[in-house]
Write a protein that holds these residues in place. Structure first.
Motif, PDB file in Angstrom:
ATOM      1  N   VAL A  39      23.269   7.617   4.587  1.00 13.36           N
ATOM      2  CA  VAL A  39      22.936   8.638   5.562  1.00 13.36           C
ATOM      3  C   VAL A  39      23.693   9.917   5.563  1.00 13.36           C
ATOM      4  N   ASN A  40      23.232  10.989   5.525  1.00 12.44           N
ATOM      5  CA  ASN A  40      23.890  12.503   5.317  1.00 12.44           C
ATOM      6  C   ASN A  40      23.820  13.374   6.387  1.00 12.44           C
ATOM      7  N   LEU A  41      24.682  14.307   6.875  1.00 15.02           N
ATOM      8  CA  LEU A  41      24.407  15.272   7.207  1.00 15.02           C
ATOM      9  C   LEU A  41      24.337  16.332   6.430  1.00 15.02           C
ATOM     10  N   ASP A  42      22.985  17.038   6.186  1.00 20.21           N
ATOM     11  CA  ASP A  42      22.758  17.943   5.026  1.00 20.21           C
ATOM     12  C   ASP A  42      23.022  17.311   3.753  1.00 20.21           C
ATOM     13  N   ARG A  70      29.742  18.515  14.048  1.00 16.75           N
ATOM     14  CA  ARG A  70      29.314  19.893  13.789  1.00 16.75           C
ATOM     15  C   ARG A  70      27.829  20.264  13.944  1.00 16.75           C
ATOM     16  N   SER A  71      27.799  21.480  13.485  1.00 18.33           N
ATOM     17  CA  SER A  71      26.021  21.714  13.323  1.00 18.33           C
ATOM     18  C   SER A  71      25.516  21.223  11.962  1.00 18.33           C
ATOM     19  N   PHE A  72      24.485  21.101  11.895  1.00 17.26           N
ATOM     20  CA  PHE A  72      23.663  20.419  10.869  1.00 17.26           C
ATOM     21  C   PHE A  72      22.096  21.033  10.881  1.00 17.26           C
ATOM     22  N   ARG A  73      21.535  21.103   9.761  1.00 21.74           N
ATOM     23  CA  ARG A  73      20.201  21.382   9.558  1.00 21.74           C
ATOM     24  C   ARG A  73      19.034  20.004   9.384  1.00 21.74           C
ATOM     25  N   HIS A  74      19.699  19.290   8.448  1.00 22.40           N
ATOM     26  CA  HIS A  74      18.976  17.991   8.090  1.00 22.40           C
ATOM     27  C   HIS A  74      19.601  16.778   8.284  1.00 22.40           C
ATOM     28  N   ALA A  95      14.567  13.557   4.348  1.00 21.85           N
ATOM     29  CA  ALA A  95      15.192  14.528   5.186  1.00 21.85           C
ATOM     30  C   ALA A  95      14.256  15.117   6.377  1.00 21.85           C
ATOM     31  N   VAL A  96      14.944  14.937   7.472  1.00 22.11           N
ATOM     32  CA  VAL A  96      14.365  15.193   8.800  1.00 22.11           C
ATOM     33  C   VAL A  96      14.937  16.363   9.400  1.00 22.11           C
TER      34      VAL A  96
END
Length: 832
Positions: A39-42, A70-74, A95-96
């Motif tokens: 599982v990855n944040l970005d 933190r903020s993230f995109r995917h 990637a969502v």
């Protein structure tokens, strides 16, 4: 939490990683793969499942929950294959986008795996400034130039341990494509470029005209392209980090454009492989974003909720009504339990709803058998308050079972040829005996709040069913054995006793142990008859002795006598957290090198230690009472992410965690366990002491007092850290979601009040003992919820009005470009 003008925003995600299917096989004779999922944040890995060997349809069945710091995109998921040489290669990814997470909220969904390539692995943002201006050449001709300033980037990925980025800038049009490059910024994933490049946009329309006039058609056909690259010394060339395409029509009337952009993947990425060719992954994602207002906004609703413990009848109380309208009782139980625990009212509340449920129960044998609000709330309370209790009682023996892999299969049909049934039975009996003895001798360690709840259950059940002498035991055993110890043995990963779901063989052993322990604790009259399988009934005969029944009753008596034991009196060190991290040498030797080394860290309720490797003696031990503060360390100190500091009387220990989630976990648990230390600091230095001064405040004395206030105190109770306002916000969200059911319940109250006949069928799902009181409560709930809803709507309107697309907080991406265009001037003229 992120602060937004007096409002706090919390992000969390709960993920169930189910299974993958149709993974492409190896081309050779051995077609099977050994796969794990991350599982990855970005592109930052925050969780990894265990490896499932020799399968093209691996089943994981693993759960992961985290507060997102933190903020993230995917939110991304990668399937990796581990080959015989222990080299891990990526098979595919899901990637969502953050804004799409709500589409899949709380539902199982099969996601197709997409190929992983350098072109598609993109994160970060870039700050650009474009200016269209007229330039007079030496010959007096007016030319129109585009000045493109590449200011900076943020959050670029680390590639092979570092990032050496540069930007390539080009102006694209029907007949042009010229590229210019910035300088390379070494070892920096937040580079400051601040370089300007000039491009000729159009030919002069007339050498005699002195006004600036750009042809609209030409501008519409032109776009600026900025590619970010990682400079590589390898023969394979530079690595692509992302791109941005900016159509020149964004320049508008003023001919000026200044904005942040999210980097995008290449247009041609992911087109070579069709959907489903790489297989698919089943996921259940619950992403929550809580917008929490200042505490005074929640006072009306919170007061109604907390009064529930003393409301008559309790079925007409605010909290009980929440359980009636929620689709799943669990939805209501989680925030209610946390709120009542936080305000010290959990015991009277659970006593009240349990007493009401017992009085509605007709048969003592069915007591607490359903998934009622009472049972779900007590389950949740035991999970929160009893987590350390499980760690002390069960973790050592569970670890041993998972490590030893002793065969324990007693079903003759499932027995392997190499196994002996009698040996397996003896192995299983040995484990059951040990776990049974551990549990029944652990009564003194049972948390006080659990003992107080069990005392209330016992008294209510014994009063209601006076003819049944055993009901005082079964009312308690139905929770402590059936819903606490048995599930923890069956799924130790869900109770934080193991990092991953056990392998199939160990899982089978734990299932057999759990079944036996559950039956031993149930005090059923004919226990062998409880088992459908004859081999289990035969095995249970080993334990059909009075000593087991007596031990269970003594244990239940102990934990249901209103608790007098404090967990802090437990002398045995409790292991709270351990794992590899990187630490900076503390420089105890005057001339020693202060370099960074990987060490095995271990935290108990007595001390914080690090070791060269797991199992070796401690190289350094810090008693808990010597921890004065635990705080993050600014990246600039050592140019390293995810660092924190453990501050002691003489020096600070600087540590780097593996990722942002792990760093937060370590900081939280170290802070909680040291919260009551008498000499805790009120200020600290957010940066390191290097080259004779503190980087943050430039003070030269290494003993200089801190320049920044320490972060807010956490409760000393290491089991629970609750934000009362956040839990009330979650309860408001549930009421708002089920508003139509609240209205229907109001109608049901009217129906019961007016008609003294048979209950109308459409209202039969609600428990309504007192229609008048229930109606009054519902009116107050709806009023409080509607007031909060108006505040939320106003916040959303204000935020939309203040949102400036292209700012550092809201970079322009795929979906925000049109919003940005709408925010520009109504005029679409491109000439000045």
């Amino acid at each position: 939490a992120v602060e937004e003008e007096g409002l706090r925003v919390f992000q969390s995600v709960k993920i169930k990683i189910g299974e993958a299917k149709n993974i492409p096989p190896y081309l050779g004779p051995n077609k099977m793969r050994d796969c794990y999922c991350t599982v990855n944040l970005d592109q930052e890995e925050v969780f990894r499942t265990k490896t499932i060997e020799k399968s093209l349809c691996p089943f994981y069945g693993e759960d992961f929950y985290c507060e997102i710091p933190r903020s993230f995109r995917h939110l991304s998921f990668y399937i990796f294959d581990r080959d015989v040489f222990r080299r891990d290669s990526s098979i595919g990814k899901v990637a969502v986008k953050k804004e799409d997470l709500q589409k899949y909220h709380g539902k199982d969904h099969w996601f197709p795996l997409h190929s992983v390539s350098a072109d598609s692995e993109v994160q970060g943002k870039v700050h650009l400034e474009l200016r269209l201006s007229e330039v007079i050449t030496d010959s007096g001709v007016i030319c129109h130039k585009l000045a493109t300033r590449v200011l900076e980037c943020q959050d670029l990925p680390i590639v092979n341990g570092q990032c050496d980025p540069y930007a390539a800038v080009s102006l694209l049009g029907p007949s042009r494509s010229e590229a210019k490059k910035t300088k390379v910024k070494r070892k920096n994933n937040n580079p400051q470029f601040d370089e300007t490049f000039f491009f000729e946009v159009t030919k002069p329309l007339s050498y005699t005209k002195r006004q600036f006039d750009v042809e609209e058609d030409d501008v519409d056909k032109l776009a600026l392209k900025v590619d970010l690259w990682n400079a590589s010394n390898l023969k394979f060339g530079d690595e692509f980090l992302g791109e941005v395409r900016v159509p020149l029509r964004v320049l508008g009337q003023l001919g000026i454009h200044d904005a942040w952009y999210f980097l995008q993947p290449r247009d041609n990425s992911n087109k070579s492989v069709k959907a489903d060719e790489l297989g698919s992954l089943r996921l259940n994602i619950v992403y929550t974003e809580d917008h929490v207002f200042p505490t005074e906004h929640y006072n009306p609703l919170r007061d109604l909720l907390l009064h529930s413990a003393h409301f008559e009848p309790v079925s007409a109380s605010t909290a009980h009504i929440l359980g009636e309208v929620c689709r799943e009782k669990q939805e209501a139980a989680v925030p209610l339990v946390r709120l009542f625990l936080h305000y010290g009212k959990i015991v009277p509340f659970l006593s009240a709803i349990a007493h009401a449920e017992i009085n509605r129960t007709q048969d003592p044998n069915t007591i607490f058998r359903g998934n009622s609000l009472t049972s779900k709330c007590i389950d949740e309370t035991m999970k929160l308050a009893g987590m350390h209790y499980l760690q002390v009682a069960l973790k050592p023996i569970i670890d041993e079972i998972c490590t030893d892999h002793k065969p324990c299969e007693i079903d003759p049909v499932k027995l392997k040829e190499s196994e002996n049934l009698d040996t397996n039975r003896e192995n299983l009996r040995h484990y059951v005996d040990r776990i049974f003895n551990v549990i029944t001798s652990s009564g003194v360690s049972c948390p006080t709040v659990m003992c107080d709840i069990f005392f209330s259950l016992r008294e209510s059940a014994a009063t209601r069913f006076q003819v049944d002498p055993d009901v005082r035991y079964t009312a308690v055993s139905s929770f402590i054995f059936l819903r606490f110890f048995a599930p923890a043995i069956l799924s130790p990963n869900l109770f934080h006793l193991r990092p991953h779901h056990p392998d199939p063989c160990t899982s089978r052993t734990l299932t057999l142990i759990s079944k036996t322990i559950q039956t031993l604790g149930s005090l059923a009259k004919s226990k062998s008859a409880n088992f459908k399988e004859s081999y289990m009934a035969a095995f249970y005969d080993y334990f059909n002795e009075q000593k087991y029944t007596d031990a269970v009753k003594n244990f239940l008596d102990l934990i249901s006598s209103s608790g007098h034991w404090d967990q802090k009196s437990i002398e045995t060190p409790i292991m709270l957290k351990e794992g590899f991290m990187i630490k900076r040498a503390q420089g105890r030797n005057r001339f020693g090198l202060k370099n960074f080394k990987k060490r095995w860290f271990r935290l108990t309720n007595h001390e914080f230690t690090y070791h060269k490797t797991k199992g070796e003696g401690a190289l350094c031990s810090i008693p808990i009472e010597n921890i004065l503060a635990v705080e993050r360390l600014e990246e600039e100190s050592f140019k390293m992410k995810n660092m924190f500091q453990v501050i002691q009387p003489e020096r600070a220990l600087y540590i780097q965690a593996n990722n942002c989630v792990e760093a937060r976990d370590w900081i939280d648990i170290l802070t909680k366990v040291s919260q009551c230390n008498r000499k805790r600091l009120s200020t600290y230095h957010p940066s390191a002491y290097l080259n004779g001064h503190w980087l943050c405040c430039k003070m030269s004395a290494d003993a200089a007092p801190g320049c920044t206030p320490c972060t807010g105190g956490l409760p000393a109770n290491i089991q629970l850290d609750v934000d009362g306002d956040r839990e009330t916000e979650r309860i408001y969200s549930l009421y708002n979601t089920y508003m139509s059911k609240l209205v229907k319940m109001q109608e049901a109250c009217g129906s019961k009040s007016v008609y003294d006949g048979p209950e109308q069928e459409e209202y039969s799902t609600f428990v309504i003992d007192d229609p008048q009181e229930t109606y009054k409560t519902l009116r107050l709930i709806i009023s409080a919820v509607q007031t909060l809803e108006q505040q939320h709507m106003q916040y959303k309107r204000d935020k939309f009005r203040k949102t400036k697309y292209g700012s550092q907080e809201h970079p322009i991406g795929d979906q925000s470009f049109q919003c940005y265009i709408r925010q520009q001037s109504e005029s679409s003229t491109y000439s000045i």
